[in-house]
Write an enzyme that holds these catalytic residues in place. Structure first.
Site, mmCIF file in Angstrom:
data_model
loop_
_atom_site.group_PDB
_atom_site.id
_atom_site.type_symbol
_atom_site.label_atom_id
_atom_site.label_comp_id
_atom_site.label_asym_id
_atom_site.label_seq_id
_atom_site.Cartn_x
_atom_site.Cartn_y
_atom_site.Cartn_z
ATOM 1 N N THR A 130 0.733 -1.261 0.000
ATOM 2 C CA THR A 130 0.000 0.000 0.000
ATOM 3 C C THR A 130 0.758 1.304 0.000
ATOM 4 O O THR A 130 1.790 1.444 0.636
ATOM 5 C CB THR A 130 -0.924 0.090 1.246
ATOM 6 O OG1 THR A 130 -1.823 -0.953 1.204
ATOM 7 C CG2 THR A 130 -1.679 1.373 1.310
ATOM 8 N N THR A 131 0.145 2.267 -0.628
ATOM 9 C CA THR A 131 0.448 3.663 -0.353
ATOM 10 C C THR A 131 -0.879 4.378 -0.100
ATOM 11 O O THR A 131 -1.810 4.239 -0.893
ATOM 12 C CB THR A 131 1.142 4.325 -1.550
ATOM 13 O OG1 THR A 131 2.247 3.518 -1.930
ATOM 14 C CG2 THR A 131 1.626 5.723 -1.183
#
Lengths: 209, 254
Positions: free
Chosen positions: A9-10
């Site tokens: 994730t970002t």
């Protein structure tokens, strides 16, 4: 199996003139490098004035979202008012800290963002229970890349449109360079008027510009 | 025989039992205990809450505290059995502190009252305990502005505009009814509070009951404690100010 699902994730969150923008990618992967989901939503609205972005263990993030949503409902009934974003963050941080100290940490990093009577606020929470308020924040494996962009692009008092573009570009940079980030962008805008999720078409338009 | 007549005999022995006509008679006794206490008064204005009360005055004893700070933005005062009141003050402070711990913010006045009343209610539903012999006023300035709440010995909550409890409260309530107006200015409200307390002192003096004890009798500004709770927090009204108001009322202060 290959271990628990993680978002990799970002996610980014930033304040603009009268609200907050939250953005995140959609990829869920496991340690060995397998992409488990390419459509997972990492921005969870808790009410019409607050949402969280999640990264880390998917299971923990889901449980936290469910229980926080219920807790906010209870708070509203008990106190006849909406909780402040700070109150939600501090409460969650206590829960995370208690879990850590009982050797059952909730392995997630969470950004709480929303608008209350005091204005727009975003808070970053880690699995140890620390709480950090800032003007812009990022979490997840691609956050160093997103921060690189945000440091250069963020300024105070942006318009809603500028803020959305900044958030999308930050996520897009991470998608380009982080293995565990990818597969599309979700964007949620919270203003005093309420919470709005951008459609895929809208997000694409920003990327094309 | 019970003071409530033959029908209630035996049912006044515990709070855990209703009388046949549906009352908890121990609670009614608790309210009597509350009203034996020295007068306590609260008035809410647009800018601040006024919380006041009478204290016993004696050459031999130090003056009582009467009004207690609960948090930066909340104060409480009780009428009735002092020892019971102290327990509730400690409980209230604990509740306020817990809220800061959990949410990192000041507690709402009404929420504090609700949690305190939950505690007080427990003493009306279980055997082997007696209810608190106090009514407690909680005044504060929270996200909604100035607010005050009264909790009676049974744990019932009343959000209040202007109210008083204690000896001679009937007469002072009558005064408040005549003179209170939701638009009342802070200065007028302070004057009204002092006037109410002076009235109670005069009534007490008429009965001469204090003469028998070590306590001083008569109207005295030294017996009046008042605090103001506003955006800035809790502030004691200086003795001199109270003295001036009593003098302006035409009453003899000292």
């Amino acid at each position: 199996m290959h271990g628990p699902m993680k978002t990799g994730t970002t996610t980014v969150a930033l304040k603009y003139s009268d609200g907050v923008v939250l953005a995140a990618d959609r990829r869920v992967s496991i340690n060995t490098g397998l992409v488990v989901s390419r459509t997972y939503t990492k921005i969870v609205p808790l009410a019409d004035f607050v949402a969280i972005t999640v990264s880390g263990l998917v299971a923990d993030a889901q449980k936290i979202s469910e229980f926080l949503t219920a807790r906010i409902k209870k708070f509203e009934l008990e106190r006849r008012r909406k909780p402040l974003i700070k109150e939600i963050s501090r409460y969650l941080s206590l829960v995370m800290h208690n879990h850590l100290k009982s050797y059952m940490p909730l392995i997630t990093h969470i950004i709480v963002g929303g608008v209350d009577v005091r204005g727009p606020h975003i808070f970053f929470l880690d699995d140890a229970g620390s709480v950090v308020e800032d003007d812009f924040l990022s979490s997840g494996s691609g956050s160093p890349i997103a921060y690189g962009y945000l440091e250069a692009a963020y300024r105070e008092g942006m318009s809603e449109e500028e803020a959305i573009r900044t958030a999308i570009y930050a996520i897009n940079s991470a998608i380009m360079r982080d293995v565990a980030t990818g597969d599309g962008i979700d964007v949620v805008v919270i203003s005093p008027k309420g919470l709005r999720k951008l459609s895929d078409e809208e997000v694409k338009k920003y990327l094309r510009r | 025989m019970s003071r409530f007549g033959d029908q209630a005999v035996g049912y006044d022995k515990t709070t855990s039992m209703f009388s046949p006509d549906g009352r908890i008679i121990q609670l009614e006794y608790a309210r009597v205990a509350m009203r034996r206490g020295l007068l306590t008064i609260a008035i809410v204005t647009k800018e601040a809450v006024i919380l006041g009360g009478l204290i016993p005055l004696s050459k031999l004893l130090l003056p009582a505290e009467k009004i207690y700070q609960i948090d930066d933005h909340i104060a409480a005062a009780y009428a009735g059995y002092t020892a019971d009141g102290r327990v509730l003050i400690n409980k209230a402070r604990d509740i306020a502190y817990q809220n800061r711990l959990i949410f990192g913010e000041e507690i709402d006045v009404y929420t504090l009252a609700e949690e305190l009343s939950d505690y007080m209610q427990q003493y009306t539903q279980y055997g082997g305990v007696r209810p608190f012999g106090v009514g407690i006023f909680i005044g504060g300035y929270d996200i909604y502005g100035p607010r005050a709440v009264f909790v009676d010995p049974g744990g019932t909550i009343f959000g209040i505009r202007a109210y008083c409890v204690g000896r001679d409260d009937e007469k002072v309530i009558k005064l408040l009814k005549e003179r209170y107006d939701p638009e009342i200015s802070y200065d007028d409200a302070l004057k009204l509070a002092v006037e109410g307390l002076v009235l109670a002192m005069k009534e007490e003096d008429k009965r001469k009951e204090k003469k028998k004890t070590e306590y001083e009798s008569g109207v005295s500004h030294e017996r009046v404690l008042i605090v103001r709770i506003d955006k800035e927090g809790v502030k004691r009204i200086p003795e001199d100010d109270i003295k001036k108001i009593i003098e302006s009322l035409g009453g003899d202060s000292e």
